[in-house]
Write a protein that holds these residues in place. Structure first.
Motif, PDB file in Angstrom:
ATOM      1  N   MET A   1       0.825  -1.208   0.000  1.00 53.80           N
ATOM      2  CA  MET A   1       0.000   0.000   0.000  1.00 53.80           C
ATOM      3  C   MET A   1       0.857   1.254   0.000  1.00 53.80           C
ATOM      4  SD  MET A   1      -3.123   0.978  -0.006  1.00 53.80           S
ATOM      5  CE  MET A   1      -3.855   2.597   0.048  1.00 53.80           C
ATOM      6  N   THR A   2       2.106   1.167   0.486  1.00 47.63           N
ATOM      7  CA  THR A   2       2.933   2.357   0.597  1.00 47.63           C
ATOM      8  C   THR A   2       3.316   2.887  -0.785  1.00 47.63           C
ATOM      9  OG1 THR A   2       4.967   1.064   0.744  1.00 47.63           O
ATOM     10  CG2 THR A   2       3.860   1.618   2.808  1.00 47.63           C
ATOM     11  N   VAL A   3       3.514   4.210  -0.860  1.00 47.61           N
ATOM     12  CA  VAL A   3       3.848   4.854  -2.131  1.00 47.61           C
ATOM     13  C   VAL A   3       5.004   5.826  -1.915  1.00 47.61           C
ATOM     14  CG1 VAL A   3       1.485   4.648  -3.004  1.00 47.61           C
ATOM     15  CG2 VAL A   3       2.184   6.738  -1.809  1.00 47.61           C
ATOM     16  N   ASP A   4       5.657   6.202  -3.008  1.00 46.86           N
ATOM     17  CA  ASP A   4       6.724   7.192  -2.948  1.00 46.86           C
ATOM     18  C   ASP A   4       6.171   8.614  -3.044  1.00 46.86           C
ATOM     19  OD1 ASP A   4       8.856   5.172  -3.059  1.00 46.86           O
ATOM     20  OD2 ASP A   4       8.143   4.845  -5.105  1.00 46.86           O
ATOM     21  N   LEU A   5       5.146   8.773  -3.872  1.00 40.72           N
ATOM     22  CA  LEU A   5       4.561  10.083  -4.149  1.00 40.72           C
ATOM     23  C   LEU A   5       3.053   9.982  -4.008  1.00 40.72           C
ATOM     24  CD1 LEU A   5       4.866  13.020  -5.287  1.00 40.72           C
ATOM     25  CD2 LEU A   5       4.584  12.018  -7.564  1.00 40.72           C
ATOM     26  N   LEU A   6       2.460  10.852  -3.190  1.00 40.92           N
ATOM     27  CA  LEU A   6       1.021  10.817  -2.936  1.00 40.92           C
ATOM     28  C   LEU A   6       0.413  12.196  -3.157  1.00 40.92           C
ATOM     29  CD1 LEU A   6      -1.477   9.231  -1.871  1.00 40.92           C
ATOM     30  CD2 LEU A   6      -0.839  10.023   0.431  1.00 40.92           C
ATOM     31  N   ALA A   7      -0.566  12.277  -4.052  1.00 37.58           N
ATOM     32  CA  ALA A   7      -1.335  13.505  -4.250  1.00 37.58           C
ATOM     33  C   ALA A   7      -2.578  13.420  -3.371  1.00 37.58           C
ATOM     34  CB  ALA A   7      -1.730  13.657  -5.711  1.00 37.58           C
ATOM     35  N   ILE A   8      -2.741  14.390  -2.488  1.00 39.71           N
ATOM     36  CA  ILE A   8      -3.913  14.444  -1.602  1.00 39.71           C
ATOM     37  C   ILE A   8      -4.724  15.669  -1.979  1.00 39.71           C
ATOM     38  CG2 ILE A   8      -4.756  14.428   0.758  1.00 39.71           C
ATOM     39  CD1 ILE A   8      -2.107  13.359   1.697  1.00 39.71           C
ATOM     40  N   GLN A  29       9.168   6.857 -14.111  1.00 45.08           N
ATOM     41  CA  GLN A  29      10.517   6.797 -13.542  1.00 45.08           C
ATOM     42  C   GLN A  29      10.683   5.647 -12.553  1.00 45.08           C
ATOM     43  OE1 GLN A  29      10.417  10.853 -12.092  1.00 45.08           O
ATOM     44  NE2 GLN A  29      11.790  11.566 -13.723  1.00 45.08           N
ATOM     45  N   GLY A  30       9.615   4.851 -12.369  1.00 40.18           N
ATOM     46  CA  GLY A  30       9.698   3.685 -11.502  1.00 40.18           C
ATOM     47  C   GLY A  30       9.235   3.903 -10.080  1.00 40.18           C
ATOM     48  N   HIS A  31       8.656   5.062  -9.788  1.00 41.10           N
ATOM     49  CA  HIS A  31       8.168   5.327  -8.444  1.00 41.10           C
ATOM     50  C   HIS A  31       6.729   4.825  -8.287  1.00 41.10           C
ATOM     51  CE1 HIS A  31      11.702   7.693  -7.750  1.00 41.10           C
ATOM     52  NE2 HIS A  31      11.398   8.553  -8.710  1.00 41.10           N
ATOM     53  N   ARG A  32       6.395   4.406  -7.073  1.00 37.73           N
ATOM     54  CA  ARG A  32       5.004   4.048  -6.776  1.00 37.73           C
ATOM     55  C   ARG A  32       4.255   5.331  -6.424  1.00 37.73           C
ATOM     56  NH1 ARG A  32       2.699  -0.642  -5.734  1.00 37.73           N
ATOM     57  NH2 ARG A  32       1.529   0.168  -3.958  1.00 37.73           N
ATOM     58  N   THR A  33       3.160   5.562  -7.116  1.00 37.73           N
ATOM     59  CA  THR A  33       2.388   6.785  -6.925  1.00 37.73           C
ATOM     60  C   THR A  33       1.006   6.469  -6.392  1.00 37.73           C
ATOM     61  OG1 THR A  33       1.574   6.745  -9.197  1.00 37.73           O
ATOM     62  CG2 THR A  33       3.630   7.941  -8.787  1.00 37.73           C
ATOM     63  N   GLY A  34       0.402   7.460  -5.745  1.00 38.08           N
ATOM     64  CA  GLY A  34      -0.935   7.282  -5.202  1.00 38.08           C
ATOM     65  C   GLY A  34      -1.730   8.570  -5.233  1.00 38.08           C
ATOM     66  N   ILE A  35      -3.040   8.440  -5.157  1.00 35.15           N
ATOM     67  CA  ILE A  35      -3.955   9.579  -5.033  1.00 35.15           C
ATOM     68  C   ILE A  35      -4.887   9.294  -3.870  1.00 35.15           C
ATOM     69  CG2 ILE A  35      -5.812  10.924  -6.093  1.00 35.15           C
ATOM     70  CD1 ILE A  35      -4.643  10.223  -8.835  1.00 35.15           C
ATOM     71  N   LEU A  36      -5.036  10.266  -2.985  1.00 38.39           N
ATOM     72  CA  LEU A  36      -6.022  10.194  -1.918  1.00 38.39           C
ATOM     73  C   LEU A  36      -7.008  11.334  -2.117  1.00 38.39           C
ATOM     74  CD1 LEU A  36      -7.140   9.072   0.729  1.00 38.39           C
ATOM     75  CD2 LEU A  36      -5.490  10.525   1.957  1.00 38.39           C
ATOM     76  N   ASP A  37      -8.226  11.006  -2.501  1.00 38.48           N
ATOM     77  CA  ASP A  37      -9.303  11.987  -2.635  1.00 38.48           C
ATOM     78  C   ASP A  37      -9.972  12.137  -1.273  1.00 38.48           C
ATOM     79  OD1 ASP A  37      -8.996  12.165  -5.534  1.00 38.48           O
ATOM     80  OD2 ASP A  37      -9.908  10.164  -5.595  1.00 38.48           O
ATOM     81  N   LEU A  38     -10.115  13.352  -0.796  1.00 35.77           N
ATOM     82  CA  LEU A  38     -10.693  13.548   0.532  1.00 35.77           C
ATOM     83  C   LEU A  38     -12.195  13.336   0.555  1.00 35.77           C
ATOM     84  CD1 LEU A  38      -8.696  16.593   1.945  1.00 35.77           C
ATOM     85  CD2 LEU A  38      -8.157  14.158   1.964  1.00 35.77           C
TER      86      LEU A  38
END
Length: 238
Positions: A1-8, A29-38
């Motif tokens: 579940m962990t990510v390198d870059l998270l947009a909240i 670039q190989g990073h794990r990314t995520g989005i958290l919508d509030l």
């Protein structure tokens, strides 16, 4: 579940508009990314929360986002309270992002303004050993505020070159047909007589030009950026 870059961000589609290209580039670039919508965007005048959830999932796939979640806070009623800070600290400890992308501190939409303050406070609190949130203490290393579509004269701390990812950004935004089909503005993206797609291109072209790239997305940080190799600095001065 962990990510390198998270947009909240406050609402589904905010991340795509403000930093979709940056998320796609980081994934490339190989990073794990995520989005958290509030919120689920339930106060929106168009579409339904259920439809927006489907659109958000489709957009995330296009951008290569590894994880997307929704905090389930109340759209149009975001508040920076003990309860919402606890909810957000739970999520930050769950995602454990190295870098967080968040809305700028002032905004026409109150949810965007409150989201910025709420996320910043929660990122600090989640790192406290004795703070009563789920999971082990964790604090992101970097907070980067999005600047796209702003009319005030804030100079970006840096701009991300998204020329190679721009078409995917546009495709991800297009997934939100319930919100954007036939519109010429959204949020702080004010109408200019162009189609909405052309307005996005104009904005990203402007910021790309600042770093001599075709398209770019701007960000601001409150702290001064460090330079490791002054000889390798990009963008010619003359």
């Amino acid at each position: 579940m962990t990510v390198d870059l998270l947009a909240i961000m406050a609402h589904p589609d905010d991340a795509e508009l403000l930093c979709g290209g940056t998320l796609a580039r980081a994934a490339d670039q190989g990073h794990r990314t995520g989005i958290l919508d509030l919120t689920r965007g339930e106060m929106g005048s168009r579409g339904t929360p259920e439809l927006r959830a489907e659109e958000a999932a489709a957009a995330a796939r296009i951008l290569g986002v590894a994880e997307r979640a929704n905090a389930g806070l109340a759209d149009g009623h975001l508040a920076n309270t003990d309860a919402t800070r606890r909810t957000m600290a739970d999520q930050i400890r769950r995602f454990r992002p190295h870098v967080v992308l968040l809305p700028y501190m002032t905004s026409r939409h109150p949810d965007h303004r409150v989201a910025s303050e709420l996320v910043r406070d929660a990122c600090f609190l989640s790192g406290l050993k004795n703070y009563p949130a789920d999971g082990d203490p964790f604090r992101p290393t970097k907070l980067c505020y999005t600047l796209s579509f702003r009319e005030d004269t804030i100079k970006p701390t840096f701009v991300v070159d998204i020329a190679a990812q721009f078409e995917r950004k546009v495709a991800a935004i297009a997934c939100f047909a319930s919100q954007f089909d036939g519109v010429r503005q959204a949020g702080e993206a004010y109408p200019t007589g162009q189609t909405f797609a052309d307005l996005i291109a104009s904005q990203n072209s402007h910021y790309g030009s600042l770093i001599r790239a075709r398209y770019g997305e701007p960000f601001w940080t409150s702290e001064t950026m460090a330079v490791d190799d002054i000889v390798a600095l990009g963008v010619h001065s003359l």
